[in-house]
Design a protein around this motif. Structure first.
Motif: not given
Length: 634
Positions: A125-147
Motif C-alpha cells: 500500500d506504499r511505494d517502498e522496497p519490498l519487505i518480508t511478510m513475517e509470521s505473527p508473534g506468539e500473542s497473535s496466534n491464538a487460533d493456531g492457524y499459522i502452522d
C-alpha cells in the motif's frame, strides 16, 4: 535492581538481535511473469516470499489472477454458498490478489486458503522496497492457524499490483501469471550445505516447541542425507554480549559467561528464580562441541540424536536441564566427554571462547545472506529459507538445492514430487525394445538426457534421438542399428570395430537403421559367367556352373575340376624343385666357407714362434676348430 536496568536487559535480549545499528537484512524473492494479456508481457517482476506457508522452491505455478472486490483485504472469511469459491475446476489454478493493511499478512493468506486459493499475492500500500511478510508473534496466534497454512504467498510492489487490477477490470481476457521459485534456491552442485540456527532453551513458548518438534520430525531425513554424503549440515546458536557498563552487574553475571562476552536471555524472564541465561549459553556451547567432536570422527549426524535425547531427558519443564543430565546423554551415545569438555573451555575465564566467537561472527550477514536475528532460522546454500518450520516443507527446499540429476532418492519419493517420466516418458527419447530412456526424474522436474546403460554411453539431444557410442554398444539392442534373424542366422548393421554409426552388412543396402537384401541375381551383380545359374539368398547368392565345372566367386568364372587337379600337381612339383635347389646352394656355400676358414687359420698360425711339430699341429687343429664353431651360424 532498578526498573530501568531490568528494562535495558529485557530489550537487549528480547529483540533477538545483535547490538548493531547497521544490521543487514536480505529479502528472499521469487519472480512473476505475466503470460496474458499479451500486451502486459514483459520482463519478470520481483516478489518477496512470505515467511509462512510452503513456497514451491525449485518449481513454478501458473494460474489466473482473481481480485475479490468485496473482501480485498481478506481480513474476514469469504462468505459464499460454495465453501471454496476460489477453488479452480480446471487445470488452471486461482491466485488471489489482495490488498495490504487492516490485519496480519498471515490471516489474509489463511482466509484465502480456506476459500480454495492456490497462492496469494499481497499488493503493497506504499511505494517502498519490498519487505518480508513475517509470521505473527506468539500473542497473535491464538487460533493456531499459522502452522496450518500450506500455500505460498508473496508481497508485490504497489505499481505492479495496480497494473494487475486495471487489467482485471477491463475483463477482456483472463490475467494469467506464472510464479517462479526456480531461481529462489541456488542449486550449484550435488551437495547441499545448510544451517539450523536454534537454541537449547525449551521454555520460550511456541517458538521453542516448534524448534524441538522440528528436530524430532526431521532427524531421520537429516541423518539419511548426512550419512549418504548428500548434505553438509551445521548447527548454530545465537549469542549476545553484555554492554561494557554492565559487565560486573548481577544481571550480566547471571546471563553471560566469559565476563559478558556470550549471553542468553533469562528463560523465565525472571532474574530471581529458575534457570539463568548462562545455563542456556553453556548448554548451547556443549551442543556445538558435540557436533564439532562428532564431525571429527565422521559421525556428524549424532548431533541430531543428542539434541533429541537431551530435550526428552533433560527438559527445563521437568527441571532436569543440567550438566549431569547432559553428560548422561553423552555416555549413552558413546561420545567422548573429556574431549567435549576441552572443546567447551572455561566459562569463568576472562578470555574469548573460540567456538562461541565463531558463532557471533557468523550471525553477521555476508553476500546473499542477511544477519541472523531471529530463532529459528534455516539457511540453505547461503539463502535464508522462508516458510513454515515443518519436515516436508524444509525437505522440499533442501531438495531444490541439488543440481538436476544429482538428487538423492529421498527427494524423489511420491510424497515430495511427481515423477514426470511416468507419463508419456516425459516427452523424452526412449528405446522401447531395451527399455532404455533419456528421461531422468529430478525434484525440479524431468530432464531429457541421453543415459549410460550397461557401461555404454548414449549421445544425442535426449528428446528425439540417442545413439549408443563406444565399445560394447552392439550388445545393447544392436546399438540401435538394424538387426534381423532368419533361417537360424542373425545379421546386424552394428559393428564392434566402429565406435559409432550403423552400416548395413555385405549383401544389404540401406542407412544402417533399415537394411534390405540385395538381389545380386536380378540386378546382374554376380554369377554372370557363361552357362552359370544364379539363385538369390538372404544376404548373399548361390551360383552353379554347368556339368562338373567349379565356380570361383572372386573371378566370377567356372573352371574344369580336372584342370584344377592338374594345376595343384604342377604347383607342388614347382615347389619341390625350388626347395631342392635351395638345399643344394646351402651345401655348396657351407663347403666353400669351411675351406676359406681353414686357410685363414693357417695364415694366422704361421706368424707365431716355431714350435715342435707335434705341438704345432695340435695348436693349428685347435684354432681351426674354434673358428669353425664360433662362425657356424654365419
Amino acid at each position: 535492581m532498578s526498573t530501568n536496568l531490568l528494562g535495558i536487559f529485557i530489550f537487549i535480549f528480547s529483540t533477538a538481535g545483535l547490538i548493531n545499528v547497521n544490521g543487514r537484512f536480505v529479502v528472499e524473492k521469487e519472480s512473476i511473469r505475466v503470460l496474458s494479456p499479451y500486451k502486459l508481457r514483459s520482463e519478470k517482476h520481483d516478489a518477496a516470499i512470505g515467511n509462512f506457508g510452503v513456497p514451491e522452491y525449485g518449481g513454478s505455478m501458473v494460474g489466473s489472477v482473481v481480485y475479490p472486490h468485496q473482501n480485498s483485504y481478506a481480513c474476514k472469511p469469504f462468505d459464499h454458498q460454495d465453501n471454496k469459491p476460489f477453488k479452480s475446476n480446471s487445470t488452471r489454478l486461482h491466485i488471489l490478489l489482495l490488498d495490504r493493511g487492516e490485519c496480519l499478512f498471515a490471516l489474509k493468506v489463511w482466509n484465502a486458503q480456506q476459500a480454495g486459493a492456490a497462492a496469494v499475492l499481497v499488493t503493497d500500500d506504499r511505494d517502498e522496497p519490498l519487505i518480508t511478510m513475517e509470521s505473527p508473534g506468539e500473542s497473535s496466534n491464538a487460533d493456531g492457524y499459522i502452522d496450518e497454512i500450506g500455500i505460498p504467498s508473496a508481497l508485490i510492489e504497489r505499481s505492479f499490483g495496480e497494473t494487475l487490477k486495471a487489467a482485471l477490470q477491463k475483463a477482456e481476457e483472463d490475467v494469467v501469471i506464472k510464479l517462479d521459485w526456480r531461481d529462489s534456491m541456488p542449486n550449484p552442485d550435488q551437495r547441499v550445505e545448510y544451517e539450523f540456527w536454534t537454541n537449547s532453551n525449551d521454555e520460550c513458548g511456541i517458538r521453542c516447541d516448534e524448534q524441538m518438534n522440528f528436530v524430532k520430525d526431521f532427524k531421520g531425513n537429516a541423518q539419511i542425507l548426512e550419512k549418504g554424503g548428500y548434505t553438509m549440515f551445521t548447527p548454530h546458536y545465537i549469542t549476545w554480549f553484555c554492554p561494557a557498563p554492565f559487565i560486573l552487574s548481577d544481571q550480566c553475571k547471571s546471563q553471560c559467561i566469559n565476563y559478558g562476552r556470550y549471553c542468553a536471555p533469562d528463560p523465565e524472564k525472571n532474574f530471581g528464580e529458575g534457570y539463568q541465561g548462562k545455563d542456556v549459553v553453556f548448554e548451547n556451547l556443549r551442543q556445538l562441541c558435540v557436533h564439532k567432536i562428532a564431525n571429527e570422527s565422521n559421525r556428524s549426524w549424532v548431533w541430531w540424536d543428542f539434541v533429541t535425547d537431551f530435550h526428552i531427558r533433560c527438559s527445563m519443564k521437568q527441571k532436569r536441564y543440567s550438566k549431569e543430565c547432559a553428560e548422561d546423554v553423552l555416555k549413552s551415545l558413546n561420545l567422548p566427554i573429556e574431549k567435549i569438555k576441552d572443546c567447551m573451555g572455561d566459562p569463568e575465564a576472562d578470555v574469548e571462547n573460540d567456538v562461541l566467537k565463531i558463532e557471533q561472527e557468523r550471525q553477521v550477514g555476508r553476500g546473499s545472506r542477511g544477519d541472523v536475528t531471529i530463532l529459528p532460522t534455516i539457511i540453505i546454500n547461503d539463502i535464508q529459507y522462508r516458510g513454515k518450520l515443518e519436515r516436508t516443507a524444509v525437505l522440499k527446499a533442501i531438495c531444490a538445492g541439488f543440481q538436476e540429476t544429482t538428487d538423492p532418492p529421498i527427494c524423489l519419493s511420491g510424497d515430495l514430487e511427481t515423477n514426470q517420466c511416468l507419463e508419456r516418458n516425459g516427452g523424452c527419447w526412449r528405446d522401447s525394445i531395451s527399455n532404455i530412456t533419456a528421461c531422468k526424474d529430478t525434484f525440479r522436474g524431468r530432464v531429457c538426457e541421453c543415459p549410460v546403460a550397461n557401461g555404454v554411453q548414449y549421445k544425442g539431444d535426449g528428446y528425439m534421438s540417442c545413439e549408443a557410442f563406444g565399445p560394447g554398444r552392439c550388445a545393447i539392442n544392436s546399438g540401435g542399428c538394424w538387426s534381423e534373424s532368419r533361417y537360424g542366422q542373425t545379421l546386424t548393421a552394428c559393428s564392434d570395430s566402429d565406435i559409432t554409426g550403423c552400416r548395413c552388412p555385405h549383401g544389404f543396402r540401406g542407412d544402417g537403421h533399415k537394411c534390405e537384401d540385395i538381389n545380386e541375381c536380378s540386378e546382374g551383380l554376380a554369377c554372370q559367367c557363361e552357362g552359370c545359374s544364379c539363385k538369390n539368398t538372404w544376404g548373399g547368392y548361390g551360383c552353379k556352373c554347368k556339368g562338373e565345372k567349379l565356380y570361383l566367386m572372386e573371378q566370377d568364372t567356372c573352371i574344369e575340376r580336372n584342370s584344377t587337379k592338374f594345376g595343384w600337381f604342377l604347383a607342388l612339383l614347382i615347389l619341390g624343385a625350388v626347395v631342392s635347389a635351395a638345399f643344394a646352394v646351402y651345401i655348396i656355400y657351407k663347403y666353400r666357407f669351411r675351406s676359406y676358414m681353414d686357410s685363414e687359420v693357417m695364415a694366422i698360425m704361421s706368424q707365431y714362434m716355431p714350435l715342435d711339430s707335434q705341438h704345432h699341429n695340435q695348436v693349428i687343429e685347435h684354432e681351426s676348430e674354434s673358428l669353425r664353431q664360433g662362425n657356424s651360424g654365419v
